[in-house]
Design an enzyme around this catalytic site. Sequence first.
Site, PDB file in Angstrom:
ATOM      1  CE1 TYR A 169       2.323  -2.141  17.290  1.00  0.00           C
ATOM      2  CE2 TYR A 169       1.982   0.093  17.573  1.00  0.00           C
ATOM      3  CZ  TYR A 169       2.781  -0.833  17.090  1.00  0.00           C
ATOM      4  OH  TYR A 169       3.793  -0.591  16.243  1.00  0.00           O
ATOM      5  CG  ASP A 215       7.617 -17.027  20.558  1.00  0.00           C
ATOM      6  OD1 ASP A 215       7.503 -16.072  20.738  1.00  0.00           O
ATOM      7  OD2 ASP A 215       6.769 -17.881  20.531  1.00  0.00           O
ATOM      8  CB  VAL A 216      10.509 -11.844  20.926  1.00  0.00           C
ATOM      9  CG1 VAL A 216      11.605 -11.725  19.705  1.00  0.00           C
ATOM     10  CG2 VAL A 216       9.153 -11.434  20.996  1.00  0.00           C
ATOM     11  CG  ASN A 219      11.742  -4.771  13.810  1.00  0.00           C
ATOM     12  OD1 ASN A 219      11.160  -3.739  13.388  1.00  0.00           O
ATOM     13  ND2 ASN A 219      11.709  -6.036  12.814  1.00  0.00           N
TER      14      ASN A 219
END
Length: 245
Positions: free
Chosen positions: A150, A58-59, A85
Amino acid sequence: MFDFTGKTVLITGASGALGTALAARFSQAGANTVTAARSGYEELAATLQGPSLGVRLDVTGESDWAEAVARTEDRFGPLDVLVNNAAYLRVGTTEDIPLDEFRRVLDTNLTGALLGIRAVAPSMRRAGGGAIVNVNSVAGLAAAPGLVAYSSSKWALRGLMRAAAKELARDHIRVNAVHPGIIETPLAYGPDGTALVPVGDLPIPRNATPGEIADFILFAASDQARFATGAELVADGGFTLGPLT
């Protein structure tokens, strides 16, 4: 075309469409390929033709990053390449996006990349250098109405990339970005299946395939791009040129 023989590469968000394409191409190019994701990472690693390792990541979690890097080094030694990514997209305007979702997008797309760079830098120093590639977006180059979270995360990611590129340059660690256009993945469509960004009027009137974008990322990570750091490679089918009509 690219040779990553003996290089160790960690790809975040590896179980998604672009991540899967990246894992396959790095593996075909001879890399020790580490597929990192919240799910599907072991199954993907098992499909690769070369040496591989699947790790849960989990980044947004520092402890996850520490564990992923430790497992990578235990198996293959120091890291040579990181591809940031992993991404999360939530549709919403400036006025209506839920604040918790805005924060979740930034936490994944921006903080996740920061934590990744921070986690792998010591390993890359031990390797004598390395390459970090942040997967950005045309939403980080142009206005993206309805994608305020985003777009905000991707614009901020450009600043992170440039700062890290300067800070790590003397350690022979390059940090670059690839800005894809609209890729044929689930992220290109809303919940009802409607394209979030119509591409029919663009100079190249279609979505990119994951493989086409993977090729750009491999170039940025390769020795062929060894003189580039702090650079932004755009593969957008002419999106930033605007429509033909």
